[in-house]
Design a protein around this motif. Structure first.
Motif, short mmCIF file in Angstrom:
data_model
loop_
_atom_site.label_atom_id
_atom_site.label_comp_id
_atom_site.label_asym_id
_atom_site.label_seq_id
_atom_site.Cartn_x
_atom_site.Cartn_y
_atom_site.Cartn_z
N LEU A 1 0.83 -1.21 0.00
CA LEU A 1 0.00 0.00 0.00
C LEU A 1 0.86 1.25 0.00
O LEU A 1 0.59 2.22 -0.72
N MET A 2 1.92 1.25 0.79
CA MET A 2 2.80 2.42 0.85
C MET A 2 3.51 2.63 -0.49
O MET A 2 3.67 3.77 -0.94
N LEU A 3 3.91 1.54 -1.11
CA LEU A 3 4.53 1.65 -2.43
C LEU A 3 3.57 2.28 -3.44
O LEU A 3 3.95 3.08 -4.30
N GLN A 4 2.29 1.93 -3.29
CA GLN A 4 1.27 2.43 -4.22
C GLN A 4 0.88 3.89 -3.91
O GLN A 4 0.80 4.72 -4.82
N LYS A 5 0.66 4.19 -2.64
CA LYS A 5 0.13 5.50 -2.26
C LYS A 5 1.20 6.58 -2.20
O LYS A 5 0.89 7.77 -2.32
N TYR A 6 2.46 6.18 -2.01
CA TYR A 6 3.55 7.16 -1.91
C TYR A 6 4.59 6.85 -2.99
O TYR A 6 5.66 6.31 -2.72
N PRO A 7 4.28 7.18 -4.24
CA PRO A 7 5.09 6.73 -5.38
C PRO A 7 6.50 7.32 -5.43
O PRO A 7 7.36 6.79 -6.13
N GLN A 8 6.76 8.41 -4.70
CA GLN A 8 8.09 9.02 -4.70
C GLN A 8 8.93 8.62 -3.49
O GLN A 8 10.05 9.08 -3.33
N SER A 9 8.39 7.75 -2.68
CA SER A 9 9.07 7.46 -1.41
C SER A 9 9.94 6.21 -1.48
O SER A 9 9.70 5.29 -2.27
N VAL A 10 10.95 6.21 -0.61
CA VAL A 10 11.64 4.97 -0.25
C VAL A 10 10.81 4.34 0.86
O VAL A 10 10.30 5.03 1.74
N VAL A 11 10.64 3.03 0.82
CA VAL A 11 9.92 2.33 1.88
C VAL A 11 10.94 1.61 2.75
O VAL A 11 11.62 0.69 2.30
N LEU A 12 11.05 2.06 3.98
CA LEU A 12 12.03 1.52 4.93
C LEU A 12 11.33 0.55 5.87
O LEU A 12 10.45 0.94 6.63
N VAL A 13 11.71 -0.71 5.80
CA VAL A 13 11.08 -1.75 6.61
C VAL A 13 12.01 -2.12 7.77
O VAL A 13 13.16 -2.53 7.55
N SER A 14 11.50 -1.96 8.99
CA SER A 14 12.31 -2.24 10.18
C SER A 14 11.55 -3.20 11.09
O SER A 14 10.47 -3.68 10.75
N GLY A 15 12.12 -3.49 12.24
CA GLY A 15 11.44 -4.33 13.22
C GLY A 15 11.82 -5.80 13.12
O GLY A 15 12.72 -6.21 12.38
N CYS A 16 11.10 -6.62 13.89
CA CYS A 16 11.45 -8.03 14.04
C CYS A 16 11.32 -8.82 12.75
O CYS A 16 12.15 -9.70 12.45
N TYR A 17 10.27 -8.56 11.97
CA TYR A 17 10.09 -9.26 10.70
C TYR A 17 11.24 -8.93 9.75
O TYR A 17 11.79 -9.80 9.06
N ALA A 18 11.64 -7.65 9.73
CA ALA A 18 12.76 -7.24 8.89
C ALA A 18 14.06 -7.87 9.34
O ALA A 18 14.93 -8.21 8.52
N GLU A 19 14.21 -8.05 10.64
CA GLU A 19 15.43 -8.67 11.18
C GLU A 19 15.59 -10.10 10.70
O GLU A 19 16.68 -10.54 10.34
N LEU A 20 14.49 -10.84 10.67
CA LEU A 20 14.56 -12.27 10.38
C LEU A 20 14.38 -12.61 8.91
O LEU A 20 14.91 -13.62 8.43
N ASP A 21 13.62 -11.80 8.16
CA ASP A 21 13.30 -12.13 6.77
C ASP A 21 13.50 -10.95 5.83
O ASP A 21 12.75 -10.78 4.86
N GLY A 22 14.52 -10.15 6.11
CA GLY A 22 14.74 -8.95 5.33
C GLY A 22 14.96 -9.19 3.84
O GLY A 22 14.44 -8.44 2.99
N GLU A 23 15.70 -10.22 3.49
CA GLU A 23 15.98 -10.48 2.08
C GLU A 23 14.72 -10.85 1.31
O GLU A 23 14.56 -10.46 0.14
N GLU A 24 13.82 -11.58 1.94
CA GLU A 24 12.54 -11.91 1.29
C GLU A 24 11.69 -10.67 1.09
O GLU A 24 11.04 -10.51 0.05
N ILE A 25 11.69 -9.77 2.09
CA ILE A 25 10.91 -8.53 1.98
C ILE A 25 11.44 -7.66 0.84
O ILE A 25 10.67 -7.05 0.09
N LYS A 26 12.74 -7.62 0.69
CA LYS A 26 13.36 -6.79 -0.36
C LYS A 26 12.88 -7.18 -1.75
O LYS A 26 12.80 -6.35 -2.66
N LYS A 27 12.55 -8.45 -1.93
CA LYS A 27 12.14 -8.95 -3.24
C LYS A 27 10.80 -8.36 -3.69
O LYS A 27 10.44 -8.45 -4.87
#
Length: 462
Positions: free
Chosen positions: A72-98
């Motif tokens: 949703l953030m990628l869609q609604k904020y087309p000029q933004s970088v989306v920075l993902v943090s927290g526990c999910y990012a810690e454990l599965d960051g490479e999958e999220i990047k895809k």
């Protein structure tokens, strides 16, 4: 063009505290911060240059929701970088990047960099996900105890009540949980720094502060002389060194509710609401969960808390459908709930978490049975909350004002009731009032609405 930073938070109050702290760091540097939740109805905004999401990994559903919000953030904020943090990012960051090239990952153990990213953006106004990721990855300093508590703020835009994160990580190895994998071993904020942050809040007129952490029972902060303080010691110290501010405890393990702790909890400035991390009433299931207590300690904890406070609000967590949980096991949980009359149960169906011991445990409980057990717990919760509110009818409580909605004000009472009341005057968010409880709003409780009882305004306190 406005430099807007949007924030999303998933999970517990601890994550919310960290997000508030991060937003404060950006605000201090002149950025416009937006903490309103995003939805499909949110308008596209090209002025958002960075969208930050603080994720949770407690359940599969939490991760699914995180991915939905990222898209949703990628869609609604087309000029933004989306920075993902927290526990999910810690454990599965490479999958999220895809998911998209505009995503960059800030692992939970480097979350303190949210304090430094505002300066980075100011110095690199043409930043993108690649350059920001390079900055994050290039920061080689290992996270320290201080790093874990960097995101403190005395200003809360989303909450009427202040909070301080005093503990992070967990030394337990519960078989269903990934939090200790994401956040690491327990660390604690030093005693004098906790006092310093409490004093900042008290001096600015804050009426109440909530202590947050992954496992407050494992608090072990040091004072200047190097002495280790338990949570009981810390609370006793803070009550001695402060004059007016009230303290609320976010969550505690039952085996650490001792007579010594309860002697401190009796103090009038400790709020009469407590949350216990319980998970099951069956000793067999608790053993499989690798929980460090037995059901008898839950009973003892509730008994001690009720002796320390008059009619306290006591809630708990329960996981339904843990692998091999039999009908008899669940009956023991039901019996515990029925005997102890928790004012609320946060009921969760068991969720397989990769990397945990329970992931491979058999036999799995069918989703239909999990749902049935969660429904029992949910129905029980509604009934018990109605009973608890009924027990408070006609009684007066100090409450913290939250907001005004449709000509009615909302507040949270000292014993954690979310009430609505009418008042013709102007009240400030976070101010203290006295209200008299009228009746439960059962339909609101069932549907999960913000307020759960009605009240009558008595007077303002400040």
């Amino acid at each position: 063009m406005k430099n807007i930073i949007h924030f999303e938070t998933l999970g517990c109050r601890l994550n919310q505290d960290e997000t508030e702290g991060a937003a404060h760091s950006f605000s201090e540097k002149g950025f416009v911060t937006d903490l309103k939740g995003i939805s499909a109805k949110t308008e596209t905004n090209e002025d958002v240059i960075l969208a930050v999401i603080n994720t949770c990994t407690v359940t599969t559903k939490a991760e699914q929701k995180a991915r939905r919000l990222i898209r949703l953030m990628l869609q609604k904020y087309p000029q933004s970088v989306v920075l993902v943090s927290g526990c999910y990012a810690e454990l599965d960051g490479e999958e999220i990047k895809k998911i998209d090239p505009r995503i960059c990952i800030l692992s939970g153990t480097k979350k303190f960099l949210l304090k430094m990213i505002p300066d980075y953006i100011i110095q690199n106004n043409q930043f993108d996900s690649v350059t920001l990721q390079s900055f994050i990855d290039g920061y080689k300093k290992s996270a320290s105890v201080i790093d874990s508590f960097t995101l403190f703020t005395p200003v809360f835009s989303q909450h009427s009540r202040a909070s301080i994160k005093i503990q992070d990580g967990c030394n337990n190895n519960c078989s269903f949980c990934r939090i200790h994998l994401a956040r690491g071993k327990s660390v604690s904020l030093d005693v004098e720094e906790v006092l310093n942050r409490v004093m900042i809040l008290e001096n600015q007129g804050t009426g109440e502060v909530v202590f947050t952490g992954v496992n407050l029972s494992q608090y072990a902060g040091k004072n200047r002389e190097g002495k280790i303080f338990s949570f009981k010691d810390l609370l006793d110290f803070l009550l001695e060194k402060t004059n007016r501010i009230k303290f609320r405890i976010s969550s505690f393990y039952p085996q650490h509710i001792t007579e010594e702790l309860c002697c401190v909890l009796k103090h009038e400035r400790v709020q009469p609401s407590f949350h216990l991390s319980i998970q099951s009433g069956s000793d067999r299931i608790l053993n499989l969960m690798n929980r460090p207590y037995e059901s008898s300690e839950v009973y003892k904890a509730v008994e001690l808390l009720r002796k320390s406070k008059k009619n306290p609000f006591i809630s708990c967590d329960i996981i339904a459908g843990f692998p091999s949980e039999s009908e008899d096991d669940f009956e023991q949980t039901k019996k515990m709930c029925s005997n102890l009359h928790f004012a609320w149960v946060h009921a969760f169906p068991f969720s397989d978490r990769p990397g945990t011991a329970a992931f491979d445990m058999k036999p799995k409980i069918p989703e239909r049975i999990k749902d049935e057990r969660v429904k029992w717990l949910s129905d029980y919760s509604v009934d018990e909350k109605v009973k608890f509110i009924d027990s408070c009818r006609g009684l007066e409580f100090v409450a913290t004002v939250e907001r005004k909605r449709f000509a009615r004000w909302t507040c949270v009472t000292s014993n954690f009731l979310h009430a609505e009341f009418e008042c013709s005057g102007i009240l400030e968010k976070g101010s203290q009032v006295v209200v008299r409880i009228c009746e439960p709003l059962k339909d609101n409780i069932i549907s999960g609405k913000e307020t759960e009882c009605s009240a009558v305004f008595v007077k303002a306190l400040n």
